[in-house]
Design a protein around this motif. Structure first.
Motif, mmCIF file in Angstrom:
data_model
loop_
_atom_site.group_PDB
_atom_site.id
_atom_site.type_symbol
_atom_site.label_atom_id
_atom_site.label_comp_id
_atom_site.label_asym_id
_atom_site.label_seq_id
_atom_site.Cartn_x
_atom_site.Cartn_y
_atom_site.Cartn_z
ATOM 1 N N ASP A 348 0.826 -1.210 0.000
ATOM 2 C CA ASP A 348 0.000 0.000 0.000
ATOM 3 C C ASP A 348 0.857 1.255 0.000
ATOM 4 O O ASP A 348 0.519 2.252 0.617
ATOM 5 C CB ASP A 348 -0.934 0.005 1.213
ATOM 6 C CG ASP A 348 -0.169 -0.045 2.529
ATOM 7 O OD1 ASP A 348 1.075 -0.219 2.497
ATOM 8 O OD2 ASP A 348 -0.801 0.091 3.587
ATOM 9 N N GLY A 349 1.986 1.184 -0.698
ATOM 10 C CA GLY A 349 2.887 2.337 -0.729
ATOM 11 C C GLY A 349 2.307 3.499 -1.503
ATOM 12 O O GLY A 349 1.228 3.424 -2.102
ATOM 13 N N GLN A 350 3.032 4.586 -1.489
ATOM 14 C CA GLN A 350 2.610 5.810 -2.166
ATOM 15 C C GLN A 350 3.045 5.723 -3.630
ATOM 16 O O GLN A 350 4.207 5.889 -3.956
ATOM 17 C CB GLN A 350 3.237 7.034 -1.510
ATOM 18 C CG GLN A 350 2.820 7.216 -0.053
ATOM 19 C CD GLN A 350 3.537 8.382 0.587
ATOM 20 O OE1 GLN A 350 4.335 9.066 -0.057
ATOM 21 N NE2 GLN A 350 3.261 8.618 1.862
ATOM 22 N N GLY A 351 2.083 5.391 -4.503
ATOM 23 C CA GLY A 351 2.405 5.232 -5.913
ATOM 24 C C GLY A 351 3.084 3.909 -6.152
ATOM 25 O O GLY A 351 3.240 3.085 -5.250
ATOM 26 N N GLY A 352 3.467 3.642 -7.363
ATOM 27 C CA GLY A 352 4.146 2.406 -7.718
ATOM 28 C C GLY A 352 5.608 2.658 -7.951
ATOM 29 O O GLY A 352 6.063 3.773 -8.112
ATOM 30 N N ALA A 353 6.346 1.586 -7.967
ATOM 31 C CA ALA A 353 7.765 1.695 -8.281
ATOM 32 C C ALA A 353 7.927 2.151 -9.714
ATOM 33 O O ALA A 353 7.351 1.606 -10.627
ATOM 34 C CB ALA A 353 8.455 0.345 -8.073
ATOM 35 N N SER A 354 8.667 3.199 -9.906
ATOM 36 C CA SER A 354 8.832 3.773 -11.235
ATOM 37 C C SER A 354 9.795 2.942 -12.059
ATOM 38 O O SER A 354 10.623 2.219 -11.530
ATOM 39 C CB SER A 354 9.359 5.202 -11.126
ATOM 40 O OG SER A 354 10.655 5.192 -10.566
ATOM 41 N N GLY A 385 2.676 -4.302 -11.766
ATOM 42 C CA GLY A 385 2.396 -2.910 -12.085
ATOM 43 C C GLY A 385 1.820 -2.169 -10.899
ATOM 44 O O GLY A 385 1.516 -2.757 -9.849
ATOM 45 N N PRO A 386 1.659 -0.853 -11.026
ATOM 46 C CA PRO A 386 1.075 -0.051 -9.943
ATOM 47 C C PRO A 386 -0.422 -0.293 -9.834
ATOM 48 O O PRO A 386 -1.103 -0.580 -10.825
ATOM 49 C CB PRO A 386 1.380 1.388 -10.368
ATOM 50 C CG PRO A 386 1.524 1.323 -11.856
ATOM 51 C CD PRO A 386 2.083 -0.030 -12.174
ATOM 52 N N ARG A 387 -0.927 -0.162 -8.619
ATOM 53 C CA ARG A 387 -2.364 -0.319 -8.384
ATOM 54 C C ARG A 387 -3.065 1.032 -8.509
ATOM 55 O O ARG A 387 -2.458 2.086 -8.336
ATOM 56 C CB ARG A 387 -2.612 -0.891 -6.990
ATOM 57 C CG ARG A 387 -2.050 -2.285 -6.784
ATOM 58 C CD ARG A 387 -2.649 -2.897 -5.535
ATOM 59 N NE ARG A 387 -2.456 -2.026 -4.369
ATOM 60 C CZ ARG A 387 -3.179 -2.107 -3.259
ATOM 61 N NH1 ARG A 387 -4.157 -2.987 -3.178
ATOM 62 N NH2 ARG A 387 -2.925 -1.307 -2.237
ATOM 63 N N ASP A 388 -4.358 0.958 -8.789
ATOM 64 C CA ASP A 388 -5.145 2.192 -8.901
ATOM 65 C C ASP A 388 -5.189 2.939 -7.572
ATOM 66 O O ASP A 388 -5.122 4.166 -7.525
ATOM 67 C CB ASP A 388 -6.571 1.866 -9.362
ATOM 68 C CG ASP A 388 -6.594 1.348 -10.789
ATOM 69 O OD1 ASP A 388 -5.648 1.661 -11.535
ATOM 70 O OD2 ASP A 388 -7.537 0.620 -11.143
ATOM 71 N N GLY A 389 -5.306 2.200 -6.473
ATOM 72 C CA GLY A 389 -5.404 2.844 -5.162
ATOM 73 C C GLY A 389 -4.076 3.180 -4.542
ATOM 74 O O GLY A 389 -4.024 3.607 -3.386
ATOM 75 N N GLY A 390 -2.977 2.998 -5.264
ATOM 76 C CA GLY A 390 -1.656 3.258 -4.705
ATOM 77 C C GLY A 390 -0.947 1.957 -4.381
ATOM 78 O O GLY A 390 -1.563 0.944 -4.044
ATOM 79 N N GLY A 391 0.352 1.989 -4.467
ATOM 80 C CA GLY A 391 1.132 0.800 -4.191
ATOM 81 C C GLY A 391 1.437 0.020 -5.466
ATOM 82 O O GLY A 391 1.226 0.485 -6.587
ATOM 83 N N TRP A 392 1.910 -1.155 -5.256
ATOM 84 C CA TRP A 392 2.391 -2.004 -6.351
ATOM 85 C C TRP A 392 1.888 -3.418 -6.121
ATOM 86 O O TRP A 392 1.772 -3.871 -4.978
ATOM 87 C CB TRP A 392 3.922 -1.968 -6.373
ATOM 88 C CG TRP A 392 4.556 -2.640 -7.559
ATOM 89 C CD1 TRP A 392 4.931 -3.943 -7.659
ATOM 90 C CD2 TRP A 392 4.898 -2.036 -8.803
ATOM 91 N NE1 TRP A 392 5.478 -4.191 -8.877
ATOM 92 C CE2 TRP A 392 5.476 -3.028 -9.618
ATOM 93 C CE3 TRP A 392 4.769 -0.734 -9.298
ATOM 94 C CZ2 TRP A 392 5.939 -2.788 -10.895
ATOM 95 C CZ3 TRP A 392 5.228 -0.501 -10.583
ATOM 96 C CH2 TRP A 392 5.804 -1.501 -11.370
ATOM 97 N N HIS A 393 1.615 -4.115 -7.203
ATOM 98 C CA HIS A 393 1.171 -5.493 -7.056
ATOM 99 C C HIS A 393 1.886 -6.380 -8.072
ATOM 100 O O HIS A 393 2.217 -5.954 -9.186
ATOM 101 C CB HIS A 393 -0.348 -5.610 -7.255
ATOM 102 C CG HIS A 393 -0.761 -5.568 -8.691
ATOM 103 N ND1 HIS A 393 -0.888 -4.388 -9.395
ATOM 104 C CD2 HIS A 393 -1.079 -6.563 -9.556
ATOM 105 C CE1 HIS A 393 -1.268 -4.641 -10.636
ATOM 106 N NE2 HIS A 393 -1.387 -5.956 -10.769
ATOM 107 N N VAL A 394 2.154 -7.604 -7.632
ATOM 108 C CA VAL A 394 2.730 -8.635 -8.490
ATOM 109 C C VAL A 394 1.829 -9.855 -8.379
ATOM 110 O O VAL A 394 1.578 -10.355 -7.278
ATOM 111 C CB VAL A 394 4.173 -8.997 -8.071
ATOM 112 C CG1 VAL A 394 4.705 -10.131 -8.926
ATOM 113 C CG2 VAL A 394 5.077 -7.787 -8.161
#
Length: 428
Positions: A348-354, A385-394
């Motif tokens: 639930d991080g702030q944004g996704g990994a760029s 990829g990045p999630r719509d609500g913030g963070g990143w998912h694999v």
């Protein structure tokens, strides 16, 4: 093991050379016997010399092949022209061993040389082979038919054989290169999976200690001891992984050790230790493992891939994510497909990994590429990829059946790895 391998190699090497020696001596004896068929001693000696030169041209190293072949073909042609002018010629054989070797020289020239470099040796030996029957005493229709067969059938056939062998050598070299490329990719993935995870933990703990010191907070001896113990443990694990990797490279009998899943060898329950270790120096990671998978026997390659997906995902969270308060790791059977396993790691991080972060010096950008290759080997697919609500998912989807290619990396698998690497699909 090494001494046994050396003894076997030496025994095979000696047997091969002994066999080649026997064959070479036998051919020389046949050349001598055919030379004795000549009516005159000088003619017999010249026939023997010409035959031995052709045999020598066939046996010389590659760097001397063109020179010796052209020389042998020239000597053979000169001898044929000289004997054709004499009234007394061999009554039976013009030198069939020499003829056979000349035809084989055509094949070797086409196989080992490029088109331009093979033209000289191949043309010279072809001419010598076609005119060689003129050495015989009786010139009749049978002799003309033999020359025609050599020119129309034998020479083109030997050229085709050389081309086929050249194509076979090219395909075999490509296959070997593909196998070597697959092995390099496998070693690169193992090195990244085993070492990067522990080294990242060391870096994260060291940064935390420096941040605390820079902020002016005084740490108690117990906190320092606990932090140093964690760094020491991560360093020891990294060193152990490196030793296992080096052992697998130095001894092929231990190669399978690097492909075993980390954690509990019984199955997926070892992921609990992985998430708990991550939680000690990072945001809390919660593992949700479907009850039906806890003790279910799965293919070893699938188990290894699940561990690698979770491990690499947690490592990326530790390296790249910011403001993470919670990481969820879910492993279960897909509701819409009971024959497939789904592995999900979400933060639930702030944004996704760029993309820049993925290509940073610390990250290297090879983690997700290696995961994609691993998942592809077990007939699965992965999305990151990045999630719509913030963070990143694999999310990785793997088969639960027996289709396991990761545990049986043979030449075909290595060739597949060498030809193309699967890509990671990003989704928003």
């Amino acid at each position: 093991m090494i001494s046994e391998f050396r003894s076997r190699f030496r025994s095979r090497f000696r047997f091969r050379h002994l066999w080649l020696g026997v064959v070479g001596v036998s051919l020389v004896v046949l050349v001598v016997l055919e030379g004795l068929n000549a009516p005159l001693p000088p003619m017999a000696a010249a026939t023997m010399v010409s035959g031995v030169l052709c045999l020598a041209a066939f046996a010389v190293p590659e760097r001397l092949f063109t020179r010796y072949t052209i020389g042998a073909a020239a000597v053979s042609c000169v001898l044929t022209v000289v004997e054709a002018q004499l009234s007394q010629r061999p009554p039976n054989t013009p030198g069939m061993v020499e003829l056979g070797v000349l035809l084989l020289l055509i094949t070797r020239a086409v196989r080992r040389r490029g088109p331009l470099r093979a033209a000289g040796p191949a043309a010279g030996t072809a001419l010598a082979a076609v005119v060689l029957p003129l050495r015989i005493d009786v010139w009749d229709n049978n002799l003309l038919n033999l020359i025609a067969v050599l020119a129309v059938c034998a020479v083109p056939f030997m050229v085709m054989v050389g081309l086929c062998l050249r194509l076979y050598d090219t395909l075999r070299e490509r296959e070997r290169e593909a196998i070597r490329q697959g092995q390099r990719l496998e070693h690169a993935r193992e090195l990244h999976d085993f070492v990067a995870h522990h080294v990242t933990a060391i870096v994260a703990q060291t940064k935390a200690a420096r941040f605390t010191a820079a902020a002016g907070h005084t740490q108690s001896p117990e906190d320092l001891d606990r932090m140093l113990a964690q760094i020491e443990r991560a360093g020891s694990q990294a060193l152990g992984s490196m030793r296992a990797m080096v052992s697998s490279l130095r001894d092929h009998t231990t190669a399978s050790a690097t492909t075993r899943p980390t954690g509990d060898p019984a199955g997926l329950r070892g992921l609990r230790d992985l998430t708990e270790e991550f939680s000690e120096v990072g945001p809390p990671a919660e593992l949700t493992l479907a009850p039906e998978l806890a003790d279910r026997p799965l293919p070893p390659g699938v188990i290894t891939t699940v561990h690698r997906v979770v491990q690499e995902s947690l490592t990326n969270v530790r390296k790249h994510a910011t403001g993470v308060g919670r990481v969820e790791v879910r492993i279960g059977v897909r509701p819409d497909d009971p024959k497939r396993l789904e592995v999900s790691v979400v933060d639930d991080g702030q944004g996704g990994a760029s993309p820049a972060a993925e290509r940073s010096v610390e990250g290297g950008g090879y983690g997700l590429v290696g995961l994609a290759e691993r998942v592809e080997k077990v007939n699965g697919r992965i999305t990151a990829g990045p999630r719509d609500g913030g963070g990143w998912h694999v999310v990785a989807v793997l088969p639960l059946g027996k289709a396991d290619k990761a545990n049986t990396v043979d030449s075909a698998d290595a060739a597949t790895l060498g030809e193309a690497a699967p890509k990671v699909t990003s989704s928003g």
